[in-house]
Enzyme design. Structure first.
Site, PDB file in Angstrom:
ATOM      1  N   HIS A  78       0.890  -1.122   0.196  1.00 24.54           N
ATOM      2  CA  HIS A  78       0.057   0.054   0.026  1.00 24.54           C
ATOM      3  C   HIS A  78       0.519   1.093  -0.521  1.00 24.54           C
ATOM      4  O   HIS A  78       0.046   2.232  -0.383  1.00 24.54           O
ATOM      5  CB  HIS A  78      -0.630   0.009   0.974  1.00 24.54           C
ATOM      6  CG  HIS A  78      -1.998  -0.785   1.369  1.00 24.54           C
ATOM      7  ND1 HIS A  78      -3.081  -1.581   0.332  1.00 24.54           N
ATOM      8  CD2 HIS A  78      -2.369  -1.362   2.365  1.00 24.54           C
ATOM      9  CE1 HIS A  78      -3.752  -2.805   0.838  1.00 24.54           C
ATOM     10  NE2 HIS A  78      -3.397  -2.652   1.715  1.00 24.54           N
ATOM     11  N   CYS A 100       4.497  -1.487  -3.652  1.00 19.80           N
ATOM     12  CA  CYS A 100       3.809  -1.556  -5.567  1.00 19.80           C
ATOM     13  C   CYS A 100       4.575  -1.021  -6.715  1.00 19.80           C
ATOM     14  O   CYS A 100       4.020   0.098  -6.172  1.00 19.80           O
ATOM     15  CB  CYS A 100       2.317  -2.624  -5.596  1.00 19.80           C
ATOM     16  SG  CYS A 100       2.019  -3.055  -6.947  1.00 19.80           S
ATOM     17  N   HIS A 128      -8.161   4.939   3.435  1.00 17.23           N
ATOM     18  CA  HIS A 128      -7.685   3.739   3.117  1.00 17.23           C
ATOM     19  C   HIS A 128      -6.188   3.460   2.688  1.00 17.23           C
ATOM     20  O   HIS A 128      -5.567   4.860   2.685  1.00 17.23           O
ATOM     21  CB  HIS A 128      -7.713   2.777   1.851  1.00 17.23           C
ATOM     22  CG  HIS A 128      -7.909   1.814   1.492  1.00 17.23           C
ATOM     23  ND1 HIS A 128      -6.749   1.047   1.401  1.00 17.23           N
ATOM     24  CD2 HIS A 128      -8.094   0.872   0.854  1.00 17.23           C
ATOM     25  CE1 HIS A 128      -5.496   0.103   0.344  1.00 17.23           C
ATOM     26  NE2 HIS A 128      -7.007  -0.453   0.596  1.00 17.23           N
ATOM     27  N   GLU A 130      -3.674   2.933   1.279  1.00 13.34           N
ATOM     28  CA  GLU A 130      -3.028   3.564  -0.059  1.00 13.34           C
ATOM     29  C   GLU A 130      -3.618   5.017  -0.528  1.00 13.34           C
ATOM     30  O   GLU A 130      -2.637   5.749  -0.599  1.00 13.34           O
ATOM     31  CB  GLU A 130      -3.094   2.630  -0.849  1.00 13.34           C
ATOM     32  CG  GLU A 130      -2.546   2.752  -2.341  1.00 13.34           C
ATOM     33  CD  GLU A 130      -4.020   2.258  -3.706  1.00 13.34           C
ATOM     34  OE1 GLU A 130      -4.104   0.995  -3.558  1.00 13.34           O
ATOM     35  OE2 GLU A 130      -3.731   2.308  -4.375  1.00 13.34           O
ATOM     36  N   CYS A 201      -4.827  -0.508 -11.081  1.00 12.20           N
ATOM     37  CA  CYS A 201      -3.605  -1.336 -12.106  1.00 12.20           C
ATOM     38  C   CYS A 201      -4.368  -2.025 -12.589  1.00 12.20           C
ATOM     39  O   CYS A 201      -5.568  -2.908 -12.548  1.00 12.20           O
ATOM     40  CB  CYS A 201      -2.725  -2.212 -10.602  1.00 12.20           C
ATOM     41  SG  CYS A 201      -3.825  -3.387 -10.015  1.00 12.20           S
TER      42      CYS A 201
HETATM   43  S1  SF4 Z   1      -3.553  -4.534  -6.563  1.00 15.69           S
HETATM   44 FE1  SF4 Z   1      -2.670  -3.521  -8.093  1.00 15.69          FE
HETATM   45  S2  SF4 Z   1      -1.570  -1.691  -7.520  1.00 15.69           S
HETATM   46 FE2  SF4 Z   1      -1.516  -4.173  -5.578  1.00 15.69          FE
HETATM   47  S3  SF4 Z   1      -1.002  -5.067  -5.394  1.00 15.69           S
HETATM   48 FE3  SF4 Z   1      -1.309  -6.049  -6.375  1.00 15.69          FE
HETATM   49  S4  SF4 Z   1      -0.740  -5.763  -8.499  1.00 15.69           S
HETATM   50 FE4  SF4 Z   1       0.105  -3.986  -6.937  1.00 15.69          FE
END
Ligand code: SF4
Length: 291
Positions: A78, A100, A128, A130, A201
């Protein structure tokens, strides 16, 4: 009893960001057997994985540990606020950043838009982690930033936004397109210049599109994963609009839905980005016993 047709989603289970995080943290421990390893917050929303990490000596903590031992503090997928990075260093711990890469891109885009003078709208859930990190990163360069999940949450800022003229949008990586679209439509109607960065994503988009398609083809969708996981909950919301859906955290819960399962001829299974493969397999194995 006639045989049921069961399909498992191609994109069910760990996404590449989660896979990378779990593998990297295990490698980190094996390379640093004598150091204390902490993860600030759950690496992924799955108690089984958290338990396995704990057994390997990788501790999940809610606060930055104040310890005199030298140790390593892991930043989960996150991401984190710049203030937290600083506080970890001040506590004498090394930082191991597993944000990520797709989340990093959103942070960078948010910073860029604020630097270029856009009024930033972050489409996501205010609380959240993130989103908190995206906002805190952008706030280093400006204060015209709001977080909203729907147009109602933006309306109180309408006057400010109209006056500002330039509006930029970024999106929490695991949001649904159906959440983003009405916000874009509304902001288009009140802005002179609108920059939209669809930062959902690719892994989330693929998973959601597949779940939507499967929901059209099955009488029942089973979504496997933690109820705390945003991306898993969104999958259940998507399929629930189209077909009967049950959201379970483990195979043990299947018993509660015995009648629904018995009635269904075609069953689809999907799972969130933090759901281990073993959980999905357990559900599949138990389905034949319940049905
Ligand atoms: S859901 Fe998407 S942004 Fe989140 S960890 Fe997985 S690849 Fe990365």
């Amino acid at each position: 009893m006639p045989k049921k047709e069961i399909t498992i989603a191609k994109y069910a289970g760990f996404c590449y960001g989660v896979k990378r995080a779990v593998e990297s943290v295990n490698k980190l421990k094996s390379q640093n057997p004598d150091k204390k390893i902490y993860i600030l917050g759950e690496l992924i929303h799955n108690s089984q994985v958290i338990g396995e990490l704990e057994n390997s000596g990788i501790h999940t903590v809610e606060e930055i540990p104040q310890t005199n031992d030298c140790g390593i503090c892991v930043i989960r997928t996150h991401g984190q606020t710049p203030q937290t990075f600083k506080a970890i260093e001040n506590a004498g711990l090394e930082v191991f950043d597993l944000t990520c890469p797709d989340v990093k891109k959103v942070q960078q885009k948010a910073v860029k838009l604020v630097k270029e003078g856009y009024y930033l709208v972050i489409v996501g859930k205010e609380e959240h982690p993130e989103v908190t990190a995206i906002k805190a990163n952008a706030q280093q360069f400006g204060s015209n930033i709001i977080v909203a999940e729907n147009t109602e949450q933006i309306k109180p800022y309408e006057k400010e936004l109209k006056e500002h003229k330039k509006i930029g949008i970024v999106v929490q990586t695991t949001q649904m397109l159906s959440t983003l679209n009405p916000v874009v439509e509304y902001l288009t109607s009140i802005s002179k210049e609108l920059h939209i960065a669809n930062t959902i994503c690719p892994s989330t988009s693929l998973r959601q599109n597949e779940a939507l398609q499967m929901a059209k083809e099955n009488d029942l969708m089973i979504v496997v994963g933690s109820k705390n996981s945003a991306n898993t909950t969104h999958l259940a919301q998507i399929t629930n609009k189209i077909t009967t859906t049950i959201h379970i955290e483990s195979a043990a819960e299947l018993d509660l839905y015995k009648d629904t399962i018995e009635k269904s001829k075609k069953i689809g299974i999907t799972a969130g980005a933090s759901t281990p493969q073993s959980l999905i397999e357990n559900v599949l194995n138990c389905l034949s016993e319940v049905a």
